[in-house]
Design an enzyme around this catalytic site. Structure first.
Site, PDB file in Angstrom:
ATOM      1  N   GLU A 286       1.045   6.430   3.424  1.00 30.43           N
ATOM      2  CA  GLU A 286       0.508   7.311   3.838  1.00 30.43           C
ATOM      3  C   GLU A 286      -1.264   7.010   3.925  1.00 30.43           C
ATOM      4  O   GLU A 286      -1.592   6.449   3.069  1.00 30.43           O
ATOM      5  CB  GLU A 286       0.368   8.488   2.736  1.00 30.43           C
ATOM      6  CG  GLU A 286       1.824   9.049   2.259  1.00 30.43           C
ATOM      7  CD  GLU A 286       2.291   9.848   3.783  1.00 30.43           C
ATOM      8  OE1 GLU A 286       1.401  10.375   4.428  1.00 30.43           O
ATOM      9  OE2 GLU A 286       3.399  10.034   3.897  1.00 30.43           O
ATOM     10  N   CYS A 320      -8.472  11.977   2.664  1.00 31.18           N
ATOM     11  CA  CYS A 320      -7.878  11.846   3.853  1.00 31.18           C
ATOM     12  C   CYS A 320      -7.729  12.914   4.768  1.00 31.18           C
ATOM     13  O   CYS A 320      -7.818  13.003   5.949  1.00 31.18           O
ATOM     14  CB  CYS A 320      -6.351  11.382   3.421  1.00 31.18           C
ATOM     15  SG  CYS A 320      -5.586  12.454   2.447  1.00 31.18           S
TER      16      CYS A 320
END
Ligand code: NAP
Length: 523
Positions: A286, A320
């Site tokens: 990720e 993120c």
């Protein structure tokens, strides 16, 4: 997920202005200060293992404050940790899945019980404000519970398949791989570490966990808590230290069966290449984002300004999911930019432990340097609408503080529209219509989060159908940064933002840590 003890539920976006919560946080912050200054070991095979070399962990809001000295692990420590995890694997993987669930749920309870201490520690260690820090702690416990529930609902991932003859029986069994490496970033030092580890562990794998160098304390706390919950020796090992000294030997270790990583694109893809060079192995990545939000002519501007500002500037853009590009309908552009600038100016910057603080420090000096370089470039090639300052006088002098920044008048292919910076800097541009806004949004190597602000349902549907991002939202006041919560939204990257296709917090996460074995038995 229900609150554990009748206390209000805290998420990143729903921190109630509740006096009890503040009092508990303040008491925990006092308590946690007594922990500082100590020297900490590694956790290997259920034992505290001392390490001759140490590194210092400091508070990014005031780097004079040392939080502790942590073991600088190296190849020898990695060898011992992988060995301990490999030795623990047969018993842990063959334990009934319900017993594993019970132990991990106990770990979740312990995190919940200690959530104020853990939140205060994260405020000191990585500069999260109260709401962000408490959200991180609460989410960690919920991730453990959610993945346990997933294993329970799937009944351990064992299913009876069809049979071709009466005396034949076939089972499909998902089985764990072995030892997994868990590599976590600094920005969700508990939630992501606990989440990735829980996925691997509940499936029956054992773990060697390397926390980020900027968050060893929180990482070690996770190890201690899981140990107290009763995990057998060697099931969960923590090796603190640098990427080169711990990360590389871990990736290269022949007994490492799987790798789960959250962090930047550059590091993640390099690790994947290295880890799978000798043959296929599961590697869940990720990674980063260059996340956009669209404001159409049909938007509620107040909501759009709040959502985009919170998303771009919350935790200093160090998420993120943070919004770093906004595409705004030309006819609403000037008003939007003016209101956004006003909102940015109103945000309180300061010590993240203080109640009033919205924006704390950046994580380290290198992040401030990156911010400064981006601001210089924006000044040269475009316009700084608001912000652009590094705060280096009192009371900010000893920390990594900068101001929330909005930039415009940059060329569409400018570097600042392409690269993830991980600082509170938002690039804004006017667009002719929704079509152009979606086209600009998708013109990115990343595909993590994307949002739209529009009161027109057809526009929202078109956005959802065409946008290339894993976490999408419409008209959220809390923006994208709060987009994920276990069982509520899943968090999954497309394109350069991730390879799993089955994100954290979502209903398919645990199965990725398992491989299928078909068992046909003739009676
Ligand atoms: P990073 O620099 O990529 O580091 C992540 C982790 O990888 C750290 O533990 C780091 O260790 C380790 N590492 C670096 N090089 C390594 C190597 N050669 N071998 C093994 N491990 C190595 O990321 P970060 O600055 O901590 O975090 C920010 C990044 O994470 C951003 O790109 C953000 O978008 C991404 N992120 C993504 C998600 C998501 O769910 N998609 C969530 C959160 C963050 P050291 O700390 O020791 O260098």
């Amino acid at each position: 997920m229900k609150p554990q003890d009748g206390a209000p539920k805290v998420t990143y976006s729903t921190f109630a202005d509740n006096e009890d919560l503040h009092r508990s946080f303040e008491a925990a912050a006092q308590q946690v200060r007594h922990w500082f200054g100590a020297t900490h070991p590694l956790l290997i095979g259920g034992r505290e293992v001392d390490c001759a070399d140490k590194f210092e962990d400091t508070n990014p809001a005031d780097i004079r404050q040392q939080l502790g000295r942590f073991g600088r692990g190296g190849p020898q420590a990695v060898e011992a940790a992988v060995g301990a995890a490999a030795a623990a694997f047969p018993a842990w993987s063959r334990l009934d899945y319900r017993a594993r669930i019970e132990l991990l749920r106990r770990g979740a309870e312990k995190i919940s019980e200690r959530r104020f201490e853990l939140a205060a520690l994260m405020s000191y260690e990585v500069g999260k404000n109260r709401a962000e820090a408490l959200g991180d702690a609460e989410e960690s416990a919920d991730l453990l519970r959610y993945y346990c529930n997933q294993m329970a609902e799937a009944q351990g991932f064992t299913r009876t398949l069809d049979r071709l003859s009466a005396n034949e029986e076939t089972l499909s069994v998902l089985r764990p791989y072995g030892v997994w490496g868990v590599i976590a970033p600094f920005n969700f030092p508990l939630a992501l570490s606990a989440g990735m580890s829980a996925g691997a562990l509940v499936a029956g794998n054992t773990v060697v966990f390397k926390p980020a160098s900027d968050a060893p304390f929180t990482g070690l706390m996770l190890g201690r808590i899981l140990q107290q919950a009763g995990l057998a020796d060697g099931v969960f090992n923590v090796v603190t230290g640098s990427a080169a000294e711990v990360g590389d030997p871990l990736i290269d270790h022949p007994k490492l069966a799987g790798l789960v990583f959250t962090g930047s694109f550059e590091v993640g893809t390099a690790l994947q290449r290295r880890f799978t060079a000798g043959g296929p192995k599961p590697c869940i990545l990720e990674m980063g984002g260059k996340n956009a939000a669209i404001v159409t002519a049909q938007a509620d501007l107040e909501r759009a300004v709040e959502g985009i500002a919170r998303s771009a500037f919350g935790y200093g853009g160090q998420k993120c999911s943070a919004c770093s590009r906004a595409f705004v309908a030309r006819e609403r552009y000037d008003e939007f930019v003016e209101r956004l600038a006003q909102y940015a100016r109103s945000l309180s910057i300061g010590d993240p432990l203080e109640r009033a603080t919205f924006l704390g420090p950046l994580i380290h000096r290198a992040a401030v340097d990156k911010y400064r370089a981006a601001v210089d470039q924006a000044r040269r090639d475009g316009r700084i609408v608001v912000g652009g300052e590094v705060l280096d006088s009192e009371p900010f002098r000893h920390g990594h503080f900068v101001t929330p920044t909005v930039v415009d008048q940059l060329a569409a292919d400018h570097r600042l529209f392409q690269e993830e910076l991980f600082v509170p800097l938002l690039c804004v541009a006017p667009v002719a219509d929704l079509n152009q806004a979606i086209e600009r949004t998708n013109r990115s190597a990343y595909g993590l989060t994307a949002g739209v602000y529009s009161q027109d349902e057809r526009e929202v549907r078109e956005f959802f159908d065409r946008v290339e991002a894993g976490v999408t939202y419409a008209n959220r006041r809390s923006g994208a940064t709060t987009g994920a919560w276990p069982g509520v939204n899943s968090f999954c990257g497309w394109k350069g933002s991730g390879n799993s296709g089955k994100g954290a917090c979502g209903p398919h996460y645990v199965a990725q840590f398992l491989r299928e074995q078909s068992r046909t038995w003739m009676h």
